[in-house]
Motif scaffolding. Sequence first.
Motif, PDB file in Angstrom:
ATOM      1  N   GLY A 285     -44.221   9.580  25.522  1.00 13.32           N
ATOM      2  CA  GLY A 285     -44.258  11.034  25.409  1.00 13.32           C
ATOM      3  C   GLY A 285     -45.207  11.614  26.439  1.00 13.32           C
ATOM      4  O   GLY A 285     -45.916  12.593  26.180  1.00 13.32           O
ATOM      5  N   LEU A 286     -45.222  11.015  27.615  1.00 13.78           N
ATOM      6  CA  LEU A 286     -46.210  11.340  28.644  1.00 13.78           C
ATOM      7  C   LEU A 286     -45.522  11.747  29.945  1.00 13.78           C
ATOM      8  O   LEU A 286     -44.545  11.131  30.361  1.00 13.78           O
ATOM      9  CB  LEU A 286     -47.098  10.104  28.891  1.00 13.78           C
ATOM     10  N   GLN A 287     -46.052  12.796  30.586  1.00 14.67           N
ATOM     11  CA  GLN A 287     -45.628  13.172  31.930  1.00 14.67           C
ATOM     12  C   GLN A 287     -46.840  13.134  32.855  1.00 14.67           C
ATOM     13  O   GLN A 287     -47.897  13.670  32.527  1.00 14.67           O
ATOM     14  CB  GLN A 287     -45.030  14.583  31.946  1.00 14.67           C
ATOM     15  N   ILE A 288     -46.664  12.464  34.008  1.00 16.80           N
ATOM     16  CA  ILE A 288     -47.708  12.432  35.030  1.00 16.80           C
ATOM     17  C   ILE A 288     -47.230  13.292  36.197  1.00 16.80           C
ATOM     18  O   ILE A 288     -46.136  13.083  36.726  1.00 16.80           O
ATOM     19  CB  ILE A 288     -47.975  10.998  35.496  1.00 16.80           C
ATOM     20  N   ILE A 289     -48.017  14.257  36.573  1.00 15.36           N
ATOM     21  CA  ILE A 289     -47.642  15.179  37.649  1.00 15.36           C
ATOM     22  C   ILE A 289     -48.684  15.103  38.746  1.00 15.36           C
ATOM     23  O   ILE A 289     -49.874  15.336  38.512  1.00 15.36           O
ATOM     24  CB  ILE A 289     -47.532  16.624  37.119  1.00 15.36           C
ATOM     25  N   ASN A 290     -48.241  14.755  39.952  1.00 16.59           N
ATOM     26  CA  ASN A 290     -49.159  14.775  41.094  1.00 16.59           C
ATOM     27  C   ASN A 290     -48.395  15.087  42.371  1.00 16.59           C
ATOM     28  O   ASN A 290     -47.161  15.190  42.374  1.00 16.59           O
ATOM     29  CB  ASN A 290     -49.937  13.450  41.216  1.00 16.59           C
ATOM     30  N   LYS A 291     -49.121  15.231  43.433  1.00 14.29           N
ATOM     31  CA  LYS A 291     -48.539  15.667  44.704  1.00 14.29           C
ATOM     32  C   LYS A 291     -47.595  14.614  45.281  1.00 14.29           C
ATOM     33  O   LYS A 291     -46.548  14.948  45.855  1.00 14.29           O
ATOM     34  CB  LYS A 291     -49.661  15.964  45.698  1.00 14.29           C
ATOM     35  N   GLU A 292     -47.949  13.346  45.127  1.00 14.53           N
ATOM     36  CA  GLU A 292     -47.163  12.279  45.745  1.00 14.53           C
ATOM     37  C   GLU A 292     -45.827  12.044  45.039  1.00 14.53           C
ATOM     38  O   GLU A 292     -44.791  11.911  45.678  1.00 14.53           O
ATOM     39  CB  GLU A 292     -47.962  10.961  45.744  1.00 14.53           C
ATOM     40  N   LYS A 293     -45.835  12.034  43.706  1.00 10.99           N
ATOM     41  CA  LYS A 293     -44.635  11.666  42.954  1.00 10.99           C
ATOM     42  C   LYS A 293     -43.976  12.824  42.222  1.00 10.99           C
ATOM     43  O   LYS A 293     -42.900  12.663  41.657  1.00 10.99           O
ATOM     44  CB  LYS A 293     -44.973  10.568  41.938  1.00 10.99           C
ATOM     45  N   THR A 297     -42.413  10.214  34.527  1.00 17.15           N
ATOM     46  CA  THR A 297     -42.472   9.846  33.116  1.00 17.15           C
ATOM     47  C   THR A 297     -42.217   8.352  32.981  1.00 17.15           C
ATOM     48  O   THR A 297     -41.138   7.880  33.347  1.00 17.15           O
ATOM     49  CB  THR A 297     -41.416  10.616  32.302  1.00 17.15           C
ATOM     50  N   PRO A 298     -43.174   7.581  32.475  1.00 17.44           N
ATOM     51  CA  PRO A 298     -42.950   6.142  32.282  1.00 17.44           C
ATOM     52  C   PRO A 298     -41.770   5.906  31.339  1.00 17.44           C
ATOM     53  O   PRO A 298     -41.661   6.554  30.297  1.00 17.44           O
ATOM     54  CB  PRO A 298     -44.261   5.650  31.651  1.00 17.44           C
TER      55      PRO A 298
END
Length: 357
Positions: A285-293, A297-298
């Motif tokens: 239930g996780l979202q990772i937001i960054n400039k590169e990717k 979401t795993p």
Amino acid sequence: MHIVIEFKPMLVLQEELNVSDRPIGICLIGAGRAGMIHAMNYRNKVDGAVIAAVADPYEAACQKACERLGIGRYYTDYTKALGQDDIDAVIVASPTKFHKEIVTAAAEAGKHILCEKPMAMDESECDDMIEAAERGGVILQLAFMRRFDESFMAAKKAIDSGAIGDIVHIRSLTRGPSKPHEWMYDIEKSNGPLAEVSSHDIDCIRWLAGSELTEIYAVAGNYRNREIAATWPDFYDNVVMTGRFANGVLVTVEGAQYVKYGYDARVEVLGTEGVIHIGRQDAYGLQIINKEKGIHTPFVTSWTELFKQAYLSEDMHFAQCVGTGGAPRVTGLDGKMAVRIVNAGNRSIKEDKIIQL
């Protein structure tokens, strides 16, 4: 419409299990991944039941399992376990081709049985297992854990309440990330991905539709394991099966092995007045937001995590049935019907024709 599901407490009270002097003793037969999920639950998560022993023909597997479980008792011959008075029930998690032999022996010994899917290789074996359990007066529960998953249970309640009108079409898919084990390549011995991957889908669509399939058609192919095609020309790692239930509901089942991207299990139920989607693909239930990717979401990597709670609820239910003499929610007949559909699907693939059930 607001759907409310009532769940029992996580731990089963000893009084509920009707155990007087000791907990229900359970022996795991087959110390593989699925079997160990059940065994770990009975290690310390279900009051009134305990994992007492492990049986597996490979002593190293027994020793490794016992170390994880914190017990010191194992058998390389499962029949020795069946002769022990303090073992009341068994979990059968061996390869499918041994299920009939083990289940019938356990029933004759008066041991209750939780049998992993697929139930057996064919309907005749299923009949023998059901009859042995009836003669022995023991419980035979099939391990279709999706019926114990909160999302699937809520979907079933919504369907039965008429939340989406009449069901029109059920689409169910399961895709596994791992390369098939070598023994799976022989369809005559494994019954193929329809059995190993899609058995849960097949049981689930029967349960959700509330009916039996009357006709199916299946197509399949080997797309990701072509290096073994010359040796095992009948092997398929992707299958699509379509069909119709007696009540008119249409169905599509898709199974795939070695998809690599993760474990993917989803169901869509289309009705005359709405749709239900079951299943998730995100691991936490996780979202990772960054400039590169950007947004990342795993993905779910294993069924062992996705259905962890369902396995526990299933194991609690089995212990309750053993303790109280109640009827299991998933029976030998359910296992038999799934095997019937698997065999019909494989026949459809081989003969390239619609199979009437």
